[in-house]
Design a protein around this motif. Sequence first.
Motif, PDB file in Angstrom:
ATOM      1  N   PRO A  40       0.803  -1.226   0.000  1.00  0.00           N
ATOM      2  CA  PRO A  40       0.000   0.000   0.000  1.00  0.00           C
ATOM      3  C   PRO A  40       0.839   1.281   0.000  1.00  0.00           C
ATOM      4  O   PRO A  40       0.454   2.244  -0.662  1.00  0.00           O
ATOM      5  CB  PRO A  40      -0.853  -0.128   1.265  1.00  0.00           C
ATOM      6  CG  PRO A  40      -0.991  -1.608   1.458  1.00  0.00           C
ATOM      7  CD  PRO A  40       0.370  -2.155   1.052  1.00  0.00           C
ATOM      8  N   LEU A  43       1.686   2.000  -3.501  1.00  0.00           N
ATOM      9  CA  LEU A  43       0.470   2.439  -4.177  1.00  0.00           C
ATOM     10  C   LEU A  43       0.190   3.906  -3.835  1.00  0.00           C
ATOM     11  O   LEU A  43      -0.214   4.685  -4.704  1.00  0.00           O
ATOM     12  CB  LEU A  43      -0.713   1.549  -3.767  1.00  0.00           C
ATOM     13  CG  LEU A  43      -2.022   1.777  -4.490  1.00  0.00           C
ATOM     14  CD1 LEU A  43      -1.853   1.603  -6.000  1.00  0.00           C
ATOM     15  CD2 LEU A  43      -3.071   0.821  -3.951  1.00  0.00           C
ATOM     16  N   ALA A  44       0.446   4.286  -2.592  1.00  0.00           N
ATOM     17  CA  ALA A  44       0.263   5.683  -2.184  1.00  0.00           C
ATOM     18  C   ALA A  44       1.220   6.603  -2.951  1.00  0.00           C
ATOM     19  O   ALA A  44       0.844   7.729  -3.304  1.00  0.00           O
ATOM     20  CB  ALA A  44       0.465   5.830  -0.681  1.00  0.00           C
ATOM     21  N   LEU A 101      -6.977   2.646  -1.651  1.00  0.00           N
ATOM     22  CA  LEU A 101      -6.292   2.612  -0.353  1.00  0.00           C
ATOM     23  C   LEU A 101      -7.286   2.548   0.800  1.00  0.00           C
ATOM     24  O   LEU A 101      -7.043   1.838   1.791  1.00  0.00           O
ATOM     25  CB  LEU A 101      -5.372   3.827  -0.216  1.00  0.00           C
ATOM     26  CG  LEU A 101      -4.121   3.785  -1.103  1.00  0.00           C
ATOM     27  CD1 LEU A 101      -3.453   5.149  -1.152  1.00  0.00           C
ATOM     28  CD2 LEU A 101      -3.150   2.711  -0.620  1.00  0.00           C
TER      29      LEU A 101
END
Length: 140
Positions: A40, A43-44, A101
Amino acid sequence: MSHAAEAVRTPAPRVDARAARLSQAVVAALIVAALLLRSPPLLAVAGIHLALSAALGRRGNVAIRIFDAALRPHLGPPAWEDARPPRFASLVGAVVIVLALVVLGAGSAAGWALAGIVGALALVAAVTGACVGCWLYGYL
């Protein structure tokens, strides 16, 4: 002042189409890496890149800044295009990544599917130049 009069006075922001495709490739690579690593935070990073690109245009897009400084001088004349459709596409991508998210934070793997959609569309745009978010911009 009408929108048409404002458009006449304010020139549209421009971006080299090749730089936009590089930026889309960076987004796709970040999202694919995040998917493969189930990360994550990575991904952020992709979401932050998209959000900065949408909010600040060329100034906020690291890939375009690198392209402008290091690559464009060696590639000949720029292939300018209106920067508003790619910025809109970045905004849509950033919103979907934030949603992904949130869904991941709630414990659902469906967030990875949302991220995968953004990554796949970014990859298609990078490889073919067919930008779905840009296309949507034309209909709004």
